[in-house]
Motif scaffolding. Structure first.
Motif, short mmCIF file in Angstrom:
data_model
loop_
_atom_site.label_atom_id
_atom_site.label_comp_id
_atom_site.label_asym_id
_atom_site.label_seq_id
_atom_site.Cartn_x
_atom_site.Cartn_y
_atom_site.Cartn_z
N LYS A 183 0.84 -1.19 0.00
CA LYS A 183 0.00 0.00 0.00
C LYS A 183 0.88 1.25 0.00
N TYR A 184 0.38 2.28 -0.67
CA TYR A 184 1.15 3.52 -0.77
C TYR A 184 0.18 4.69 -0.91
N ASP A 185 0.61 5.86 -0.45
CA ASP A 185 -0.21 7.06 -0.52
C ASP A 185 -0.35 7.52 -1.96
N LEU A 186 -1.50 7.30 -2.53
CA LEU A 186 -1.74 7.64 -3.93
C LEU A 186 -1.70 9.15 -4.16
N ASN A 187 -2.08 9.93 -3.15
CA ASN A 187 -2.09 11.39 -3.30
C ASN A 187 -0.70 11.94 -3.58
N SER A 188 0.31 11.36 -2.95
CA SER A 188 1.68 11.84 -3.17
C SER A 188 2.13 11.55 -4.60
N GLU A 210 10.83 -0.86 -11.18
CA GLU A 210 9.84 -1.07 -10.13
C GLU A 210 8.57 -0.28 -10.40
N LEU A 211 8.66 0.78 -11.18
CA LEU A 211 7.51 1.66 -11.36
C LEU A 211 6.35 1.04 -12.15
N PRO A 212 6.59 0.30 -13.23
CA PRO A 212 5.43 -0.37 -13.87
C PRO A 212 4.71 -1.30 -12.90
N VAL A 213 5.47 -1.94 -12.02
CA VAL A 213 4.87 -2.81 -11.01
C VAL A 213 4.03 -1.97 -10.05
N ALA A 214 4.59 -0.84 -9.62
CA ALA A 214 3.88 0.03 -8.68
C ALA A 214 2.62 0.63 -9.29
N PHE A 215 2.71 1.10 -10.54
CA PHE A 215 1.56 1.72 -11.18
C PHE A 215 0.44 0.70 -11.42
N LYS A 216 0.80 -0.52 -11.69
CA LYS A 216 -0.22 -1.57 -11.83
C LYS A 216 -0.85 -1.86 -10.48
N LEU A 218 -1.12 0.15 -7.94
CA LEU A 218 -1.93 1.29 -7.51
C LEU A 218 -3.03 1.64 -8.50
N ASN A 219 -3.06 0.90 -9.63
CA ASN A 219 -4.08 1.12 -10.66
C ASN A 219 -4.09 2.56 -11.18
N ILE A 220 -2.90 3.07 -11.45
CA ILE A 220 -2.75 4.43 -11.97
C ILE A 220 -2.81 4.38 -13.49
#
Length: 247
Positions: A183-188, A210-216, A218-220
């Motif tokens: 989990k991560y603060d999506l607002n930031s 790591e970012l494509p993994v994170a964006f998936k 967080l569903n960004i």
């Protein structure tokens, strides 16, 4: 007769992809997953032979670039040589920051080594011939060393990077993924993306694997460029396979 048969087997064998991984393991798995899912294959035997060296002992690349850590170069070279000795026909490396050492690594190997940054800019230029600038989300090491700038400038594309505050947010997200944080603060994250909008940047590169993994996770959604996916596609085409049409 034996020599002739051996030669025939060698000529008909499939090319092998070597992944210089471990930076980090999840990003390495993401690249492997994308190679599998993007390859047009109807059975196990139609998939690509892939060798992965998930070398988690490679020192942090950003720490070295910023002057606070061990030089990872020898570890990267050793992994590349290992992949070559194991039979890889081409090497790919799912770590943007490690491409700081790309020119040194290729001096020691005798097989092609696809450059993720080069493959990314070529794909961006192919899909948008008029593009003048892109945003970059990446590690502090990648940004500081100008790893993207050096290659993108050759294509007359400006690389816009976050300011210090937003760069710290990106760095925290990257290392949170490495730590296994779910989990991560999506607002930031949205504040970083808003920064790019204020700079009239429409296309943003996820310049850390790591970012494509994170964006998936967080569903960004948005107009983001995934270098990991581009590298997977380039490697698939390099070894003579087709990419699935629905991807």
């Amino acid at each position: 007769m034996i020599d002739s048969e051996a030669e025939n087997i060698n000529n008909t064998s499939k090319k092998i992809i070597g992944i210089l991984g471990g930076m980090g393991p999840l990003a390495t798995a993401d690249l492997f997953y994308k190679i599998i899912t993007l390859t047009d294959a109807k059975s196990d035997n139609e998939h690509i032979h892939v060798i992965i060296d998930n070398n988690t002992e490679i020192p942090d690349r950003t720490n070295y670039i910023l002057g606070t850590g061990e030089d990872p170069k020898k570890y990267l070279i050793e992994s590349a040589l290992k992949l070559e000795l194991m039979g890889a026909d081409v090497i790919i490396m799912p770590c943007n920051t490690a491409h700081y050492f790309y020119d040194e690594i290729v001096k020691y190997i005798h097989i092609p080594f696809l450059n993720m940054i080069s493959e990314t800019v070529k794909e961006i230029r192919r899909t948008n011939t008029e593009i003048k600038k892109v945003g970059l989300l990446a590690t502090k090491g990648t940004c500081f060393a100008g790893i993207y700038d050096k290659i993108f400038n050759k294509y007359n594309i400006e690389v816009v990077k976050p300011d210090d505050t937003n760069e710290n947010i990106v760095s925290d997200l990257i290392y949170s993924v490495k730590k296994g944080v779910k989990k991560y603060d999506l607002n930031s994250v949205q504040s970083v993306l808003s920064y790019f909008k204020s700079k009239d940047v429409d296309t943003v590169i996820l310049g850390c694997t790591e970012l494509p993994v994170a964006f998936k996770m967080l569903n960004i959604k948005g107009n983001y460029v995934d270098p990991t996916k581009i590298l997977a596609q380039s490697a698939i085409k390099f070894v003579g396979k087709k990419i699935v049409e629905h991807e």
